[in-house]
Design a protein around this motif. Structure first.
Motif, PDB file in Angstrom:
ATOM      1  N   ALA D 313       0.843  -1.200   0.000  1.00 27.53           N
ATOM      2  CA  ALA D 313       0.000   0.000   0.000  1.00 27.53           C
ATOM      3  C   ALA D 313       0.876   1.247   0.000  1.00 27.53           C
ATOM      4  CB  ALA D 313      -0.935  -0.003   1.209  1.00 27.53           C
ATOM      5  N   LEU D 314       1.936   1.251   0.812  1.00 25.28           N
ATOM      6  CA  LEU D 314       2.788   2.433   0.843  1.00 25.28           C
ATOM      7  C   LEU D 314       3.502   2.621  -0.494  1.00 25.28           C
ATOM      8  CD1 LEU D 314       3.732   4.700   2.876  1.00 25.28           C
ATOM      9  CD2 LEU D 314       5.936   3.648   2.443  1.00 25.28           C
ATOM     10  N   HIS D 315       3.939   1.510  -1.085  1.00 22.20           N
ATOM     11  CA  HIS D 315       4.622   1.634  -2.373  1.00 22.20           C
ATOM     12  C   HIS D 315       3.676   2.143  -3.454  1.00 22.20           C
ATOM     13  CE1 HIS D 315       8.717   0.380  -1.644  1.00 22.20           C
ATOM     14  NE2 HIS D 315       8.262  -0.523  -0.794  1.00 22.20           N
ATOM     15  N   ALA D 318       3.377   5.803  -2.893  1.00 25.40           N
ATOM     16  CA  ALA D 318       4.609   6.478  -3.295  1.00 25.40           C
ATOM     17  C   ALA D 318       4.684   6.592  -4.820  1.00 25.40           C
ATOM     18  CB  ALA D 318       5.817   5.708  -2.754  1.00 25.40           C
ATOM     19  N   ALA D 319       4.333   5.493  -5.509  1.00 26.43           N
ATOM     20  CA  ALA D 319       4.380   5.503  -6.969  1.00 26.43           C
ATOM     21  C   ALA D 319       3.382   6.518  -7.531  1.00 26.43           C
ATOM     22  CB  ALA D 319       4.087   4.103  -7.503  1.00 26.43           C
ATOM     23  N   ALA D 320       2.196   6.563  -6.917  1.00 21.83           N
ATOM     24  CA  ALA D 320       1.163   7.484  -7.392  1.00 21.83           C
ATOM     25  C   ALA D 320       1.608   8.936  -7.191  1.00 21.83           C
ATOM     26  CB  ALA D 320      -0.159   7.224  -6.669  1.00 21.83           C
ATOM     27  N   ILE D 321       2.267   9.225  -6.078  1.00 20.42           N
ATOM     28  CA  ILE D 321       2.739  10.585  -5.832  1.00 20.42           C
ATOM     29  C   ILE D 321       3.773  10.981  -6.875  1.00 20.42           C
ATOM     30  CG2 ILE D 321       4.077  12.026  -4.238  1.00 20.42           C
ATOM     31  CD1 ILE D 321       2.764  10.460  -1.933  1.00 20.42           C
ATOM     32  N   GLU D 322       4.707  10.050  -7.125  1.00 22.52           N
ATOM     33  CA  GLU D 322       5.756  10.372  -8.119  1.00 22.52           C
ATOM     34  C   GLU D 322       5.157  10.535  -9.509  1.00 22.52           C
ATOM     35  OE1 GLU D 322       8.882   7.408  -7.576  1.00 22.52           O
ATOM     36  OE2 GLU D 322       9.943   8.877  -6.312  1.00 22.52           O
ATOM     37  N   ALA D 335      -3.687   9.813 -10.344  1.00 23.47           N
ATOM     38  CA  ALA D 335      -2.569   8.982 -10.776  1.00 23.47           C
ATOM     39  C   ALA D 335      -2.771   7.538 -10.359  1.00 23.47           C
ATOM     40  CB  ALA D 335      -1.272   9.528 -10.180  1.00 23.47           C
ATOM     41  N   MET D 336      -3.328   7.359  -9.171  1.00 24.76           N
ATOM     42  CA  MET D 336      -3.518   6.002  -8.657  1.00 24.76           C
ATOM     43  C   MET D 336      -4.489   5.233  -9.546  1.00 24.76           C
ATOM     44  SD  MET D 336      -4.154   4.917  -4.706  1.00 24.76           S
ATOM     45  CE  MET D 336      -3.175   6.085  -3.882  1.00 24.76           C
ATOM     46  N   ALA D 337      -5.523   5.927 -10.013  1.00 31.56           N
ATOM     47  CA  ALA D 337      -6.539   5.274 -10.839  1.00 31.56           C
ATOM     48  C   ALA D 337      -5.933   4.735 -12.136  1.00 31.56           C
ATOM     49  CB  ALA D 337      -7.679   6.251 -11.141  1.00 31.56           C
ATOM     50  N   THR D 338      -4.861   5.355 -12.623  1.00 33.64           N
ATOM     51  CA  THR D 338      -4.294   4.914 -13.903  1.00 33.64           C
ATOM     52  C   THR D 338      -3.025   4.086 -13.720  1.00 33.64           C
ATOM     53  OG1 THR D 338      -2.975   6.926 -14.080  1.00 33.64           O
ATOM     54  CG2 THR D 338      -5.190   6.965 -15.056  1.00 33.64           C
ATOM     55  N   LEU D 339      -2.648   3.861 -12.476  1.00 31.69           N
ATOM     56  CA  LEU D 339      -1.399   3.150 -12.179  1.00 31.69           C
ATOM     57  C   LEU D 339      -1.431   1.712 -12.724  1.00 31.69           C
ATOM     58  CD1 LEU D 339       0.903   4.447 -10.539  1.00 31.69           C
ATOM     59  CD2 LEU D 339       0.044   3.218  -8.546  1.00 31.69           C
ATOM     60  N   THR D 340      -0.314   1.237 -13.252  1.00 28.01           N
ATOM     61  CA  THR D 340      -0.215  -0.182 -13.609  1.00 28.01           C
ATOM     62  C   THR D 340       0.761  -0.860 -12.653  1.00 28.01           C
ATOM     63  OG1 THR D 340       1.665   0.169 -15.084  1.00 28.01           O
ATOM     64  CG2 THR D 340      -0.549   0.341 -16.055  1.00 28.01           C
ATOM     65  N   ALA D 341       0.644  -2.181 -12.563  1.00 23.12           N
ATOM     66  CA  ALA D 341       1.521  -2.920 -11.653  1.00 23.12           C
ATOM     67  C   ALA D 341       2.989  -2.693 -12.021  1.00 23.12           C
ATOM     68  CB  ALA D 341       1.179  -4.409 -11.683  1.00 23.12           C
ATOM     69  N   GLU D 343       4.367  -0.088 -12.916  1.00 18.30           N
ATOM     70  CA  GLU D 343       4.863   1.179 -12.397  1.00 18.30           C
ATOM     71  C   GLU D 343       5.213   1.117 -10.908  1.00 18.30           C
ATOM     72  OE1 GLU D 343       2.819   4.762 -14.760  1.00 18.30           O
ATOM     73  OE2 GLU D 343       1.379   3.231 -14.156  1.00 18.30           O
ATOM     74  N   VAL D 344       4.862  -0.012 -10.280  1.00 12.65           N
ATOM     75  CA  VAL D 344       5.193  -0.175  -8.855  1.00 12.65           C
ATOM     76  C   VAL D 344       6.016  -1.446  -8.709  1.00 12.65           C
ATOM     77  CG1 VAL D 344       4.243   0.050  -6.529  1.00 12.65           C
ATOM     78  CG2 VAL D 344       2.817   0.646  -8.479  1.00 12.65           C
ATOM     79  N   PRO D 345       7.302  -1.389  -9.035  1.00 13.39           N
ATOM     80  CA  PRO D 345       8.105  -2.627  -9.084  1.00 13.39           C
ATOM     81  C   PRO D 345       8.265  -3.299  -7.716  1.00 13.39           C
ATOM     82  CG  PRO D 345       9.456  -0.667  -9.484  1.00 13.39           C
ATOM     83  CD  PRO D 345       8.049  -0.204  -9.435  1.00 13.39           C
ATOM     84  N   ALA D 346       8.065  -2.554  -6.630  1.00 14.10           N
ATOM     85  CA  ALA D 346       8.314  -3.132  -5.307  1.00 14.10           C
ATOM     86  C   ALA D 346       7.199  -4.052  -4.821  1.00 14.10           C
ATOM     87  CB  ALA D 346       8.536  -2.005  -4.303  1.00 14.10           C
TER      88      ALA D 346
END
Lengths: 289, 236, 323, 389
Positions: D313-315, D318-322, D335-341, D343-346
């Motif tokens: 959740a924190l990652h 963090a990814a959405a903020i960046e 940003a979170m709504a359009t995020l793909t996996a 984009e969050v490698p962690a």
């Protein structure tokens, strides 16, 4: 469904025995001293935890249970000194509130000491007794046996010893007992010690099958209060019969009506009993005009 | 016509007859004494008249009300008040609050401090009842009953435990009640005290009415002397 | 009723001071203060039964819940206006309270406590089982907020204002009740119910009205709680939650006074919040505090303050303080 | 040990806060840190702190070219609705606009109306209750109870159970809400539901219900709730002579299970839930292993079953903020709504991608399908033939 009845009755008697075991200590203290010791549930909890501590330290289960019981007996007397003795002149209301406060304190002390994660003592009597009609674990049979032995032992103490005579005298008429030269502090201490012993023993035995955690005493003491009302507050036979009755009723409700209604059923029985026979099965009449 | 009329009252507790077939009539404006040894049923009779317990059989009429026995609140409503052998007051409240409870909640009229003056409680109004000396507490018990402005007051051993001076004072008070039109039914163990102020006396023995008459007749009655006076002496 | 002028004036001053502070508070403090106010309503009305009539009822938390669910149902499902749902919830809770009371007053002392405990537990279980109405364990979701009052402030400020006025009304109503002949009769029941009967006091009527009074305001507090939270769950109304908490508030604040329980509610809501970091120890402190109060100061904080004021007064009058 | 670390972290955070309040991004986490539920809540809280420390140690967040550190602000829900609301209000009053949590299904719905009307973005990492997300401001990287049931339903179908009995913890909001849907699917699939029984958290004697169930002798007994009771139920129903398949639906750390039942009786019991931290460790997930090692090094205990979710959740935040290049809640949510996996490698958990590759669906919900594990020896082993697709 009916072919399951013998098994359900056996379940009920086993469950009821646990209720009776907890309720006996509570009813003794109330019957003799008119003290509603809600902290009894915490003595039960401490019985479980101390036995657990003993077993983890390498003691044999039975030795640990006996040691825990002795410790909790002392604690019971201490609880009386702190919680109830200063309120001798106060109303029953104050006693009840004081008892509730003490149970919170004991729960939190246990939380700080042991944490909230449930623990279990290894079962000293594994195995199951299977008969054509019903099967019961040896552990449940052990609880029934201890309940019966405890009741017999209590009867013997009350009816066959000098101390028991004093206790009975105080429970009949405190003022007259005092006039006869009975030392109140001895009776108080003995009553609390014996009552606590029942709580501790129940905690040790049930802790060998069920999780031990700081708030584990809350539900049993609530159930014990129901048992007390059913059987008549202050009556030992009432506690036994009331306990068995409640256990059987709960199991039959869960088995034959609905397990969602199990708790409601228990308390509906309580309310009904108070309405029909407020003094309970064996209680002395105390009817409100 | 009598103010209180008791007819064939019987009561038993668990098979034991506490009172059997009691009948008597109390005229208005008298002090009626009721004596008898311990366990004779005196307090039971007061409990029945005041509605605390119900008799097994019998009827009571009072001041034109024929429907007795009645409940405690009905008894107060029609003008019967009582005191208790072991004095009861609201121990956690002050004397003033005690009287106020009796006047406001009991009788439904405003607090009348005249009663406190009459009973010598006027200096103790703000003291908590539970801390009063014994004699004052007994007077408070009577004051509570009087606050109801009753027509009949049932006094259950008002003199017990009092000093000689206090007893005299209580006697004067009881006599003054009749002057105000309050009829008194007085239970007493202290025979000398009772005989000195009662107009008529009934003697109870083991649940039965043994005798009824004037104090003088009572003291001469051989049966009474036998079962009661003879047994324990005056202040038994 | 003539003696009501002073409490009316004093309470108005306190209310005005509290209201004046509302604009200074942030959202979090507003929420905690609102909770404290609701518990003050519960505690004051409960004290009429506990402190003035001498009966320990453990069913009060369940009655609080009845008010909450009733308001939730009326506003969310039946789409009744909140201002109508509030008195309706209070009234319904009073009616249910009366039924409970008729059952429970067949007993007293420990029996009464155990019976009301049983009723409280059944009530809590019913909230769980009657999931068609209450939402069951998942709770009642989507309770409409109180309609905005156009005159002033943010919604949170308005909630607190309404809650504070609620406390004020409860306090005045309770003061009027305990000073009425019925309230005096309740105190007689508390002190000695046989003597009360001998004095012609209808103790059944007196204690019934005390119970119903408490139930009415518990219902009102519940209704406010529901609309302020937009969500209620059975857990909040368990015997060991609200049911027991209200006892603590009254005992620590001061049984038998009406402003003591308000103090108790404010202090005991603020204290755990300010001690949030150490909540295991705060519960221990809670229990120890209750124990200490019931043993050493059975008249609560109010008792301390009354004694203190008396000493101050007698010291000012140049006399030795009386024991 | 744990408390000391918490304190140290709090002090560090306080100092950091004073030193450079402008440079940090404040992220609030709401979990039960005290009380009985702290057993689950504390590891979640600590996993979030761990993830934040790791990100900060690696240089912090890059927000539109500007570097900022993460500051975690903890709120203790005490697992109660009013406690949760108070904690949320406190965070918001302190200016926190990004919230991770809560754990309890009893708390989450109480927070929803407040978050919906405030300038805040939320990601739920614990509660499985239905309907907590909206895809605009409220997201969840935990499964819903419907996802939980999927694995169970697939299992029942695959194994062809003719009859099933269900024992549900009626104090568990999520399981109670989804009970009707579950039985409907079972009936449709031909898994006749022969008994539905209930118990509650803290119960110890289940003999009344279990005698009925054992009497009906279903092919499978499904137990939904928490592991202490699950273990007791398993033991007691075996004592009553039931020999069918027992299937759990619960997050159940082996350590808790083993406290209440012996390994032999547990042998062969199935568990159908989304994979937990322990499962990923067993599957040899390198990110899970790295997280567990760091967690143990920092807090001196193994991470809880739900720690992987909180860590993720924190990652995600963090990814959405960046990605948003902003710390405005509206931008982060967008940003979170359009995020793909990708984009969050962690991420530790293997989330099912949406049709267009996004992590969250229209309602802000991830897809986290359940899987089935079997108890072997002293712990759970993933069942490969019934693994998630």
């Amino acid at each position: 469904m009916l072919e399951l009845l013998p098994q359900q009755l056996a379940n009920g008697l086993a469950l009821g025995s646990t209720y009776a075991l907890v309720a006996m200590g509570l009813t003794l203290i109330f019957g003799v001293l008119l003290i509603p010791n809600f902290a009894h549930g915490e003595l039960y909890m401490l019985g479980g935890f101390l036995t657990y501590a003993g077993v983890t330290a390498g003691l044999d289960f039975w030795l640990a249970a006996v040691l825990a019981t002795v410790l909790v007996m002392g604690l019971g007397v201490l609880v009386d000194r702190i919680t109830f003795k200063p309120l001798e002149q106060a109303s029953g209301l104050s006693l009840m509130i004081s008892a509730l406060a003490m149970s919170i304190v004991l729960q939190q002390i246990a939380t700080i000491t042991w944490g909230t994660e449930p623990r279990t003592i290894p079962n000293p009597v594994p195995g199951i007794l299977r008969t054509p009609f019903a099967s019961l674990t040896y552990h449940k049979l052990l609880i029934i046996a201890v309940m019966v032995l405890g009741a017999v032992g209590l009867w013997a103490i009350l009816n066959r010893t000098r101390l028991g005579l004093s206790i009975r005298a105080v429970s009949q008429n405190r003022d007259a007992a005092l006039l006869m030269g009975i030392e109140m502090w001895k009776v108080r201490a003995a009553t609390f010690a014996i009552g606590a012993a029942f709580g501790a023993l129940a905690g040790a035995l049930l802790g060998a099958a069920f999780p031990i955690y700081p708030t584990m005493g809350v539900i049993p003491v609530l159930k014990a209060l129901v048992v007390l009302v059913l059987g008549g507050i202050g009556s030992i036979p009432g506690a036994i019969l009331g306990g068995l009755l409640l256990g059987v009723a709960e199991v039959l409700i869960a088995g034959y009506i609905s397990s969602e209604l199990q708790d409601i059923g228990a308390f509906v029985i309580l309310v009904a009993m108070l309405l029909v026979r407020p003094q309970g099965l064996f209680g002395r009449a105390q009817i409100e005009r | 016509m009598s103010l209180l009329s008791v007819r064939n009252i019987s009561v038993s507790f668990g098979g034991i007859h506490a009172l059997s077939d009691i009948s008597f009539d109390v005229p208005e404006g008298v002090v009626w004494g009721l004596i008898g040894p311990n366990g004779a049923g005196k307090t039971t009779l007061v409990n029945i008249l005041s509605g605390l317990i119900r008799p097994t059989a019998g009827s009571i009429a009072f001041d034109g009300h024929e429907d007795g026995p009645w409940s405690m609140s009905r008894a107060v409503e029609i003008g019967i008040a009582r005191t208790f052998q072991q004095t009861r007051a609201f121990n956690g409240l002050t004397v003033r609050e005690n009287l106020r409870v009796a006047a406001v909640a009991g009788a439904g009229h405003a607090l009348d401090l005249g009663i406190a003056r009459r009973l010598g409680l006027e200096d103790s109004l703000d003291r908590v009842a539970g801390e009063l000396p014994y004699a004052l507490l007994r007077r408070l018990g009577v004051a509570l009953a009087l606050s109801l402005k009753p027509r009949l007051i049932l006094l259950d051993e008002p003199a017990v435990g009092l000093t000689a001076d206090e007893i005299d004072r209580m006697g004067a008070l009881i006599r003054s009640m009749t002057a105000d039109g309050v009829t008194v039914l007085l239970i007493e163990h202290n025979v000398r005290f009772l005989m000195s102020i009662a107009d008529r006396v009934s003697v109870l023995d083991r649940g039965r009415l043994l005798f009824e008459g004037t104090p003088a007749e009572c003291q001469r009655n051989p049966q009474v002397i036998d079962v009661y006076l003879g047994r324990g002496g005056e202040d038994a | 009723m003539h003696g009501l002028t002073r409490p009316l004036l004093v309470s108005l001053v306190v209310l005005a001071a509290a209201l004046a502070a509302v604009p200074l508070l942030n959202e979090y403090v507003l929420y905690v203060a609102m909770l404290a106010a609701l518990f003050a309503i519960l505690a004051v009305s409960f004290d009429v039964l506990l402190g003035f009539t001498g009966y320990l009822s453990l069913a009060h938390g369940a009655l609080f819940g009845v008010g909450a669910y009733c308001c939730a149902y009326l506003t969310a499902r039946a789409e009744v206006s909140f201002w109508l749902a509030l008195p309706a919830s209070a009234l319904l809770t009073a009616v249910i309270g009366a039924l409970v009371a008729v059952l429970a007053f067949r007993t007293r002392d420990l029996y009464f406590a155990v019976l009301t405990l049983g009723i409280g537990l059944v009530g809590h279980q019913l909230f769980l089982v009657a999931s068609g109405i209450t939402g069951g364990i998942g709770g009642f979701v989507g309770i409409p907020s109180m309609p905005e009052i156009a005159l002033f402030g943010s919604p949170s400020q308005q909630k607190l204002v309404v809650a504070l006025i609620g406390v004020w009304i409860t306090y005045l109503a309770a003061t009027a009740f305990v000073r009425s002949p019925l309230g005096v009769a309740c105190q007689a029941v508390r002190e000695d119910h046989v003597l009360a009967q001998a004095l012609g006091i209808r103790i059944a009527v007196a204690r019934l009205s005390a119970f119903v009074f408490g139930a009415f305001f518990a219902g009102a507090a519940g209704a406010l709680f529901a609309t302020f939270s937009n969500f209620v769950a059975p857990e909040s109304f368990a015997v060991l939650a609200a049911g027991f908490q209200v006892v603590v508030l009254v005992v620590v604040g001061g049984m038998g006074t009406l402003w003591g329980p308000i103090l108790g509610a404010v202090l005991l809501t603020a204290l755990p919040e300010s001690l949030r970091v150490a909540s295991t120890y705060s519960l221990l402190a809670y229990g120890a505090l209750l124990l200490a109060f019931i043993i050493f100061a059975p008249r609560g904080i109010a008792g301390f303050l009354i004694d203190g004021a008396r000493r101050l007064r007698s010291a000012r009058a140049g006399r030795e303080p009386s024991a | 040990m744990t408390r000391k670390h918490l304190l140290a972290a709090a002090v560090a955070a306080a100092i950091a806060g004073q030193a450079g309040a402008a440079e940090t991004v404040r992220i609030g986490e709401l979990h039960p840190i005290t009380g009985p539920a702290s057993y689950y809540g504390l590891p979640e809280s600590q996993a979030i702190r761990l993830a934040a420390e790791q990100i900060n140690a690696a240089g912090g967040l890059d927000i539109g070219g500007e570097t900022r550190m993460i500051e975690i602000v903890s709120g203790d829900t005490q697992a109660s609705p009013t406690g949760g609301v108070a904690a949320l209000r406190k965070l918001m009053a302190d200016g926190v606009q990004i919230i991770i949590g809560p754990l309890s299904s009893g708390v989450a719905p109480a927070l929803t109306p407040i978050i919906a009307s405030a300038d805040v973005v939320q990601i739920v990492d614990g509660s499985i209750a239905e309907g907590l997300t909206d895809g605009r401001r409220m997201f969840r990287n935990q499964a819903t109870v419907g996802d939980y049931n999927l694995a169970l339903e697939r299992l029942a179908k695959a194994r062809g159970y003719d009859s099933v009995a269900i024992m549900t913890d009626r104090f568990h909001a999520g399981f109670m809400e989804s009970q009707d849907d579950l039985t409907a699917v079972f009936s449709e699939q031909g898994n006749a539901v022969v008994a539905e029984e209930y118990y509650k958290l803290g119960d110890t004697d289940f003999s009344g219900q279990l005698t009925t169930i054992a009497g009906a002798d279903p092919d499978a007994l499904i137990v939904r709730g928490y592991p202490s009771e699950g273990a007791l139920i398993t033991r007691q129903v075996r004592d009553l002579g039931y020999e069918g398949q027992i299937v759990w639906e619960m997050v159940s750390p082996p350590s808790t299970v083993m406290k209440n039942i012996d390994a032999a009786t547990m042998e062969g019991v199935l568990n159908a839930i989304p994979p937990t931290t322990e499962d990923y460790l067993n599957l040899g997930n390198p990110r899970a292993i790295a997280m567990a090692e760091a967690y143990e090094a920092t807090y001196g205990s193994v991470p809880g079953e739900l720690a992987a979710l909180s860590f993720d959740a924190l990652h995600i935040v963090a990814a959405a903020i960046e990605k948003a290049g902003s710390i405005e809640p509206a931008d982060i949510a967008g940003a979170m709504a359009t995020l793909t996996a990708a984009e969050v490698p962690a991420l530790i958990n293997t989330y099912g991608a949406q049709e267009d590759g996004r992590l969250f669906d229209e309602t802000g919900q991830v897809s986290l399908p359940g899987a089935v594990s079997v108890w072997q020896g002293e712990g759970w082993v993933p069942l490969t033939d019934l693994a998630a697709d």
